[in-house]
Design a protein around this motif. Structure first.
Motif, mmCIF file in Angstrom:
data_model
loop_
_atom_site.group_PDB
_atom_site.id
_atom_site.type_symbol
_atom_site.label_atom_id
_atom_site.label_comp_id
_atom_site.label_asym_id
_atom_site.label_seq_id
_atom_site.Cartn_x
_atom_site.Cartn_y
_atom_site.Cartn_z
ATOM 1 N N ARG A 104 0.863 -5.193 9.317
ATOM 2 C CA ARG A 104 0.037 -5.240 8.122
ATOM 3 C C ARG A 104 0.833 -5.181 6.819
ATOM 4 O O ARG A 104 0.263 -5.071 5.743
ATOM 5 C CB ARG A 104 -0.988 -4.109 8.153
ATOM 6 N N TYR A 163 3.305 -2.965 5.670
ATOM 7 C CA TYR A 163 3.678 -1.710 5.018
ATOM 8 C C TYR A 163 5.201 -1.574 4.931
ATOM 9 O O TYR A 163 5.754 -1.411 3.842
ATOM 10 C CB TYR A 163 3.054 -0.521 5.744
ATOM 11 N N GLN A 182 1.743 -4.272 1.190
ATOM 12 C CA GLN A 182 0.925 -3.061 1.240
ATOM 13 C C GLN A 182 1.780 -1.814 0.989
ATOM 14 O O GLN A 182 1.385 -0.910 0.241
ATOM 15 C CB GLN A 182 0.233 -2.948 2.602
ATOM 16 N N PRO A 232 -3.295 1.016 -1.245
ATOM 17 C CA PRO A 232 -2.677 -0.172 -1.855
ATOM 18 C C PRO A 232 -3.673 -1.069 -2.573
ATOM 19 O O PRO A 232 -3.375 -1.631 -3.619
ATOM 20 C CB PRO A 232 -2.054 -0.901 -0.665
ATOM 21 N N THR A 233 -4.857 -1.220 -2.000
ATOM 22 C CA THR A 233 -5.895 -2.055 -2.587
ATOM 23 C C THR A 233 -7.145 -1.215 -2.764
ATOM 24 O O THR A 233 -7.537 -0.473 -1.855
ATOM 25 C CB THR A 233 -6.206 -3.267 -1.684
ATOM 26 N N THR A 288 -8.490 -7.572 -3.466
ATOM 27 C CA THR A 288 -8.107 -8.684 -2.603
ATOM 28 C C THR A 288 -9.347 -9.508 -2.278
ATOM 29 O O THR A 288 -10.450 -8.964 -2.149
ATOM 30 C CB THR A 288 -7.445 -8.187 -1.308
ATOM 31 N N GLN A 310 -9.373 -5.112 6.317
ATOM 32 C CA GLN A 310 -9.285 -4.187 5.187
ATOM 33 C C GLN A 310 -9.280 -2.733 5.653
ATOM 34 O O GLN A 310 -8.593 -1.889 5.065
ATOM 35 C CB GLN A 310 -10.443 -4.435 4.218
ATOM 36 N N VAL A 354 -5.704 -1.718 6.638
ATOM 37 C CA VAL A 354 -4.735 -1.476 5.563
ATOM 38 C C VAL A 354 -5.205 -0.368 4.624
ATOM 39 O O VAL A 354 -4.532 -0.045 3.655
ATOM 40 C CB VAL A 354 -4.427 -2.761 4.768
ATOM 41 N N THR A 382 -8.144 -0.081 2.708
ATOM 42 C CA THR A 382 -8.923 -0.391 1.511
ATOM 43 C C THR A 382 -10.202 0.440 1.514
ATOM 44 O O THR A 382 -11.002 0.344 2.452
ATOM 45 C CB THR A 382 -9.275 -1.883 1.464
#
Length: 596
Positions: free
Chosen positions: A15, A17, A37, A476-477, A510, A524, A527, A529
């Motif tokens: 993903r 990172y 990420q 991150p997002t 995103t 999502q 990661v 989100t």
């Protein structure tokens, strides 16, 4: 690496990172690249640290070079004392951290604090073998290996330098100028976030022990006789402590207490250390560290640097091991005194007395008309030596002659030529060397801890789901935005408009229109989100304002919000002013299964 560590490494690579650097050329152990990420998460951690330890504490921030000349590290002691214990396998030639081998193969937790001779004995007593080839290490010598990367400054090799092994020395070296920005008034703090380099013998555990990493450090300069922290600000903060007394006791246990009680009872011996432990506890909780897997461990006597009056580590538990993520040390005046000794600048601060004082001062005024003809080019050095001796040992001038050492040679001067006397003078203050309290944070290790502590698996729609329950502070997002289907221009246009609006409002967003909506949610979730926004026909075809669905990551619950209120409501949830439960209570919950 096993279990949790393996799952985390696989997810991190897949993903984006982090992953091993320079893979196209076979890689190099101890170096990692943070992907899209990971770079974003790391940057958010740094921003959160800067906000708490620089901005909110009213401290200065600097950015010093990562390469400094050799004399800096001669003064700091890194040239002679920055070593790890190395043992080389006689069969395959592989080098290993001897103390790590002992910790990995025995119940001994802190082999790093043991003398080299003891480590050699333990390798034999426990029959420890090379983890690479199985070779016998019992009779092998353990040597000290300096961890600094050496380089040269400019052409040739006439000016040696080193990549800094910590960011702290850049702050100490620049103290004479920084104190001017602080108007020579204590206390004040200086922070720095930046790269540091250590030529580790055996990098391991992914980004936990690497050869290039990021530190976030604070050097708090104080007057030890006058400056105390505002301990009331953190007195009620609850902490888990593992002091030396418990570590050394049979069946020793953690001490669950508050910062105020720990300082009052002497468990934490210095109020400044206690203050920063409290600040750090709150900060780690805020960025998402699992406090049930977090502790402060006091350094054993053998671990503590000779100049440190006390030192504690913040440690997180990952995959059954405790990882040091920060250190808190009372360094005294060691660092500034050493740089004053080796450098050519003033590393003191003037402390003004409450009232002027009359003091006696030893004075020499050498007769240069005598010293000049007798000592020639050395005359000025002899005069300076006499002045230094008068400050240090006035009794040396009691006899008819006085002796000083210049250039390794003894020089004898008549006392009447030295013109020694004691004068009374009124002074308004004195120069002192500040003491230093140092909280030092490993950013990469904090990132690793956050990912490990955020990793979750559950069932959604009869399907196993992997997700990262990251705090919105560092995720991150912030938001993923999707059109429910990608072949309806109206939905796509509206979704792209939502992306633009949220980005203008300051959110990291995103956009994803690939695959089923369930697959997009899973991407999502994995990661980390926190929220996903979906534009569907139902939200655009009603009589009222256009709406979208907002899905919360951890619970997979959804609520329908007006587009015009979307950024305001999301910001309120992320800032902690409201909760997702509050949104569900205020708006219409969505019960349709769109996670499939």
């Amino acid at each position: 690496m096993s279990g949790e560590g393996e799952r985390l490494a696989e997810l991190a690579k897949r993903r984006g990172y982090f992953f091993g650097a320079s893979g196209a050329y076979g890689g190099a152990a101890g170096f990692y690249t943070f992907g899209p990420q990971g770079a974003a998460l790391k940057s958010n951690v740094e921003d959160a640290w800067r906000d708490r330890f620089t901005v909110r504490e009213g401290n200065f921030e600097i950015e010093a070079p990562t390469i400094m000349p050799e004399p800096v590290f001669e003064a700091s002691g890194h040239l002679d004392g920055f070593d790890d214990m190395l043992v080389e396998c006689p069969d395959c030639g592989e080098s290993h951290r001897a103390d790590h081998l002992i910790e990995d193969n025995t119940s001994i937790e802190d082999a790093e604090s043991l003398p080299v001779a003891d480590v050699e004995d333990l390798l034999g007593d426990h029959g420890i073998r090379c983890p690479n080839c199985g070779g016998d290490l019992a009779e092998e010598a353990v040597t000290q290996f300096n961890l600094m990367f050496e380089t040269t400054i400019g052409p040739g090799s006439s000016t040696p330098g080193y990549l800094r092994p910590e960011t702290a020395q850049g702050i100490f070296v620049e103290f004479p100028r920084i104190k001017e920005y602080a108007r020579n008034s204590l206390p004040f703090g200086v922070t720095q976030i930046g790269r540091a380099y250590r030529n580790e013998i055996s990098p391991r555990k992914s980004i936990v022990r690497t050869r290039e990493f990021t530190q976030a450090e604070l050097e708090q300069f104080v007057d030890p006789e006058r400056d105390d922290p505002d301990l009331d600000r953190v007195a009620d903060v609850e902490v888990t402590l593992y002091p030396v007394t418990e570590q050394e006791a049979d069946g020793g246990a953690y001490v669950e207490t508050t910062i105020g009680a720990a300082v009052e009872e002497g468990i934490v011996g210095d109020a400044w250390i206690g203050y920063f432990l409290g600040i750090a506890q709150e900060w780690y909780e805020g960025v998402g560290v699992d406090t049930d897997r977090f502790r402060f461990r006091q350094h054993l006597p053998g671990e503590r640097a000779h100049y440190a009056a006390d030192c504690w580590d913040a440690e997180s538990e990952v995959d059954g091991d405790w990882i040091e993520v920060a250190g808190f040390a009372y360094r005294g005046d060691y660092d500034l005194s050493k740089h004053a000794e080796y450098g050519d600048d003033d590393f003191t601060v003037f402390r003004e007395f409450e009232e002027p004082r009359t003091v006696e001062r030893a004075v020499v005024e050498p007769d240069m008309s005598v010293l000049g003809p007798e000592y020639g080019s050395e005359a000025a050095d002899v005069a300076a030596a006499l002045e230094e001796l008068a400050d240090r040992n006035p009794a040396a001038f009691d006899g008819d002659e006085v002796q000083v050492t210049v250039g390794g040679e003894t020089r004898t001067v008549d006392s009447d030529v030295a013109n020694f006397r004691i004068e009374e003078r009124t002074v308004n203050g004195e120069h002192i060397t500040p003491h230093v309290i140092e909280p030092s944070f490993g950013v990469d290790r904090t990132v690793y801890t956050l990912l490990a502590h955020a990793y979750r698996e559950d069932e959604v729609g009869d399907e196993t789901r992997t997700y990262l329950s990251l705090s919105p502070t560092v995720a991150p997002t912030d938001v993923g935005v999707f059109p429910l289907v990608s072949n309806v221009p109206e939905l796509v246009d509206r979704a792209e408009g939502v992306v633009d609006d949220l980005r203008r409002a300051g959110f990291s967003v995103t956009y994803d229109d690939s695959g089923s909506i369930g697959r997009r949610y899973r991407r999502q979730d994995e990661v980390g989100t926190p929220f996903c926004v979906t534009v569907d026909r139902d939200g655009l075809e009603g009589d009222g304002p256009d709406t979208v669905t907002v899905r919360e990551r951890d619970s997979a619950r959804q609520v329908r919000l007006p587009i015009e209120s979307l950024s305001t409501e999301l910001e309120a949830v992320m800032d902690g002013d409201t909760s997702f439960d509050g949104l569900v209570a205020a708006y219409d919950a969505v019960t349709a299964d769109t996670d499939a």
